[in-house]
Design a protein around this motif. Structure first.
Motif, PDB file in Angstrom:
ATOM      1  N   VAL A 158     -14.224  14.049 -42.587  1.00 50.12           N
ATOM      2  CA  VAL A 158     -14.274  14.112 -44.045  1.00 50.12           C
ATOM      3  C   VAL A 158     -13.193  13.226 -44.655  1.00 50.12           C
ATOM      4  O   VAL A 158     -13.447  12.465 -45.600  1.00 50.12           O
ATOM      5  N   ILE A 159     -11.964  13.322 -44.136  1.00 55.63           N
ATOM      6  CA  ILE A 159     -10.866  12.509 -44.666  1.00 55.63           C
ATOM      7  C   ILE A 159     -11.174  11.024 -44.494  1.00 55.63           C
ATOM      8  O   ILE A 159     -10.963  10.215 -45.410  1.00 55.63           O
ATOM      9  N   LYS A 183     -17.483   5.171 -38.987  1.00 62.76           N
ATOM     10  CA  LYS A 183     -17.252   6.609 -38.992  1.00 62.76           C
ATOM     11  C   LYS A 183     -16.042   6.931 -38.125  1.00 62.76           C
ATOM     12  O   LYS A 183     -15.638   6.139 -37.271  1.00 62.76           O
ATOM     13  N   PHE A 184     -15.498   8.098 -38.346  1.00 59.04           N
ATOM     14  CA  PHE A 184     -14.319   8.510 -37.587  1.00 59.04           C
ATOM     15  C   PHE A 184     -14.662   8.673 -36.119  1.00 59.04           C
ATOM     16  O   PHE A 184     -15.662   9.293 -35.760  1.00 59.04           O
ATOM     17  N   ASP A 185     -13.812   8.114 -35.277  1.00 61.23           N
ATOM     18  CA  ASP A 185     -13.986   8.192 -33.826  1.00 61.23           C
ATOM     19  C   ASP A 185     -12.865   9.050 -33.245  1.00 61.23           C
ATOM     20  O   ASP A 185     -11.714   8.604 -33.166  1.00 61.23           O
ATOM     21  N   SER A 189      -7.929   7.263 -31.485  1.00 64.68           N
ATOM     22  CA  SER A 189      -6.508   7.340 -31.799  1.00 64.68           C
ATOM     23  C   SER A 189      -5.848   8.567 -31.187  1.00 64.68           C
ATOM     24  O   SER A 189      -6.502   9.540 -30.818  1.00 64.68           O
ATOM     25  N   ILE A 190      -4.527   8.492 -31.097  1.00 66.37           N
ATOM     26  CA  ILE A 190      -3.692   9.615 -30.687  1.00 66.37           C
ATOM     27  C   ILE A 190      -2.518   9.682 -31.652  1.00 66.37           C
ATOM     28  O   ILE A 190      -2.322   8.787 -32.479  1.00 66.37           O
ATOM     29  N   ALA A 255      -7.084  10.006 -38.507  1.00 66.45           N
ATOM     30  CA  ALA A 255      -8.108   9.411 -39.365  1.00 66.45           C
ATOM     31  C   ALA A 255      -7.605   8.101 -39.962  1.00 66.45           C
ATOM     32  O   ALA A 255      -8.352   7.119 -40.081  1.00 66.45           O
ATOM     33  N   GLU A 256      -6.345   8.082 -40.326  1.00 68.07           N
ATOM     34  CA  GLU A 256      -5.704   6.888 -40.879  1.00 68.07           C
ATOM     35  C   GLU A 256      -5.742   5.739 -39.879  1.00 68.07           C
ATOM     36  O   GLU A 256      -6.102   4.601 -40.212  1.00 68.07           O
ATOM     37  N   CYS A 257      -5.384   6.032 -38.638  1.00 68.89           N
ATOM     38  CA  CYS A 257      -5.360   5.031 -37.578  1.00 68.89           C
ATOM     39  C   CYS A 257      -6.752   4.465 -37.324  1.00 68.89           C
ATOM     40  O   CYS A 257      -6.938   3.251 -37.204  1.00 68.89           O
ATOM     41  N   CYS A 258      -7.740   5.340 -37.273  1.00 66.22           N
ATOM     42  CA  CYS A 258      -9.108   4.905 -36.985  1.00 66.22           C
ATOM     43  C   CYS A 258      -9.650   4.037 -38.115  1.00 66.22           C
ATOM     44  O   CYS A 258     -10.287   3.002 -37.870  1.00 66.22           O
ATOM     45  N   LEU A 259      -9.419   4.424 -39.360  1.00 64.58           N
ATOM     46  CA  LEU A 259      -9.894   3.635 -40.497  1.00 64.58           C
ATOM     47  C   LEU A 259      -9.203   2.275 -40.545  1.00 64.58           C
ATOM     48  O   LEU A 259      -9.821   1.262 -40.885  1.00 64.58           O
TER      49      LEU A 259
END
Length: 605
Positions: A158-159, A183-185, A189-190, A255-259
């Motif tokens: 969602v974020i 989309k978010f994966d 990320s970690i 979510a930030e890292c993935c985007l």
């Protein structure tokens, strides 16, 4: 008979946790791994490693076949025996794993209920970096997000989606980004990463601040590019780090890292010119805007069962701490109505009755570092902030903003409740504040928002909630990971023996080439470990072969760490924690005695 021992200080044990597992070395060797079936990757219930990983066929024969020298029989004998050790080890581990599986099936059929298996015990342990006596702790503070409540993976989706929409609608990013399948994966990320503002790379830093791994979009940055970008040393000076690197330390930042990576990859795939610094700032801004807007908070509060994970042991932990005479402080950066929705779901109505002080929208870390932020009271029926001055924090009420200095003024705790001699005595009547001492323990998930200033500025006892412990321990128990770990140990010790056999003189070109090839094999095994961990960066606690910056900070600023708050139920409120080795994080230690295998240098294969 001349024999050398390859000592293996294992960091990983077999499935059953037995410390005395030894693999044999046969002079005649065993079957080549070319004839072995590819190993599959078992999935983790916590991390849900994608099934695509298990479909990858790995040619282990290329990772167990070593080079040779033209004219050095002693060195070649070491290399030959190392090959045999690697292949014997694999078959032994596979045999032990099969035996364990059979034994587990028998135990499952017998339905033994009270025997907690070793993996669950370690997943549920509280690990100590320093000595902590809970009996001396009279006040326990808790963060809310990812501490008292944890979220399903639906929240990060969602974020991500909300932030992506902001990029397009508010920053005029291409509309195609909304329809191109971004989309978010959850497997990319970690925690503990950093984004380089100058080039948009996502970096995994070692404890020395060296960039161990970097990704540009969804492609790994090559070693030559890393060396070129970071002046041949893969590291930045302190001033450069402050200017260029933005830490991504909490679980929301995944979510930030993935985007960030997806945005960079979108531009690269379409040859769209872009400024990395602007892109990084825009993504950071869109994520921040999503948090500030409260949009996802409202969505989560409406459907708590979809976004909150159940916390079956939280109430037990809080009740036990309270019954032991400890005071409980609730300090969260989230607004009250959102905290109320989550706590009602995981604990139940009346959750505030357990807490001596409830502070929401606290603004950490400013809550620790500023000294002129007064408290305001929150109307629990309307959520509005009252105008009246707050000079005392009353149990049962809810407050917002504030700072630690104001907290010490507004709470005059005489001494721990458990030491009160008269049950009619008020615990708020003396001028005594324990809020600048190790008798206060704060539990949170974000190292730098929750714990660093509490430890560094005020000497609090700090406890980190680190869910990665659980799923990493589980994955590192898998047969494939055990084989990779032991193969690396065998190869590194073989390299030491090989160099010893060459003496102290200058190395020939062929001798150096053999070492280079063996180091590449070691690197291949490390890549295999990363693959098994299910993300491109590997362990949260390891940057390739060294402790990560995240692990270093965890050790430096946190006295305790655990996979979840529920782990505290296994310990008395007066439990004393003793640290393990000062060189390693506690959960990485798998036994005190090194394992070894003898390599016979006189026999001929």
């Amino acid at each position: 008979m001349k024999t050398l021992a390859l000592f293996l200080p294992f960091a990983i044990l077999p499935h059953d946790g037995v410390h005395s597992f030894v693999f044999p070395v046969s002079p005649n060797g065993l079957n080549s791994l070319k004839n072995s079936a590819p190993l599959s990757v078992a999935t983790s219930n916590s991390r849900e490693i994608e099934a695509t990983n298990s479909a990858i066929d790995i040619d282990y024969s290329s990772m167990t076949t070593l080079p040779r020298l033209a004219n050095n029989e002693d060195a070649n004998e070491i290399l030959s025996q190392t090959e045999q050790s690697l292949r014997s080890m694999q078959e032994s581990v596979l045999f032990a794993a099969a035996a364990d599986d059979e034994a587990n099936e028998v135990e499952g059929a017998e339905d033994v209920e009270n025997d907690e298996n070793p993996i669950d015990f370690e997943r549920e342990s509280v690990y100590a970096n320093s000595y902590v006596d809970l009996g001396q702790v009279d006040t326990v503070g808790f963060d809310y997000d990812y501490t008292l409540v944890t979220y399903t993976k639906e929240l990060l989706k969602v974020i991500y989606d909300m932030a992506l929409k902001r990029l397009v609608e508010e920053k005029d990013y291409p509309d195609e980004m909304l329809t191109s399948g971004l989309k978010f994966d959850p497997f990319f990320s970690i925690r503990g990463l950093a984004v380089d503002r100058e080039n948009g790379w996502i970096c995994h830093l070692a404890y020395t601040h060296k960039v161990a791994v970097a990704w540009e979009g969804r492609h790994r940055v090559s070693r030559p590019r890393l060396m070129d970008e970071y002046s041949g040393k893969r590291a930045l000076s302190p001033s450069e780090r402050k200017r260029r690197l933005k830490p991504l330390n909490d679980l929301f930042s995944m979510a930030e890292c993935c985007l960030m990576a997806d945005t960079v990859q979108f531009f690269l795939d379409r040859d769209i010119p872009f400024c990395p610094r602007s892109a990084v700032n825009d993504v950071l801004g869109s994520i921040t805007g999503t948090h500030i807007s409260g949009e996802f908070h409202k969505l989560v509060a409406r459907e708590p069962e979809k976004y909150f994970e159940e916390k079956p042991y939280l109430k037990e932990v809080l009740d036990r701490l309270k019954e032991s005479g400890k005071r409980l402080i609730f300090v969260s950066n989230s607004p009250f109505w959102y905290c109320d929705a989550g706590m009602n779901y995981v604990v139940g109505p009346g959750w505030r009755d357990k807490w001596d002080v409830v502070i929401t929208s606290a603004g950490k870390p400013s809550f620790y570092t500023e000294d002129n932020r007064p408290f305001r009271e929150v109307d629990i029926s309307t959520g509005k902030v009252k105008f009246k001055q707050v000079v005392k924090l009353d149990k049962g009420r809810v407050y917002t903003s504030g700072c630690l200095k104001e907290l010490t003024k507004c709470i005059n705790w005489r001494r721990p409740l458990s030491f009160s001699q008269d049950e009619n005595d008020s615990p708020y009547d003396d001028i005594y504040s324990p809020l600048t001492s190790p008798t206060i323990m704060y539990v949170g998930d974000s190292l730098f928002a929750d714990l660093v200033d509490a430890k560094r500025e005020f000497g609090w006892t700090t406890a980190a909630v680190t869910p990665e412990i659980g799923w990493e321990i589980e994955l590192q128990r898998k047969t494939e990971f055990v084989i990779a770990e032991r193969a690396i140990e065998i190869l590194l010790n073989s390299l030491r023996l090989y160099q010893r056999s060459l003496g102290t003189g200058l190395r020939s070109k062929d001798e150096l080439e053999v070492m280079d090839k063996m180091e590449r094999i070691v690197s291949s095994w490390r890549d295999e470990q990363t693959r098994l961990l299910g993300n491109p960066f590997g362990s949260v606690f390891r940057a390739r072969y060294t402790p990560s910056l995240f692990a270093h900070s965890l050790r430096r600023y946190c006295d305790l760490y655990m996979s979840n708050v529920g782990s505290l139920r296994h310990y008395s409120p007066q439990h004393r924690f003793y640290p393990e080795s000062p060189k390693l994080l506690s959960h990485e230690i798998r036994g005190s005695n090194p394992e070894c295998c003898d390599v016979d240098l006189t026999s001929k294969a």
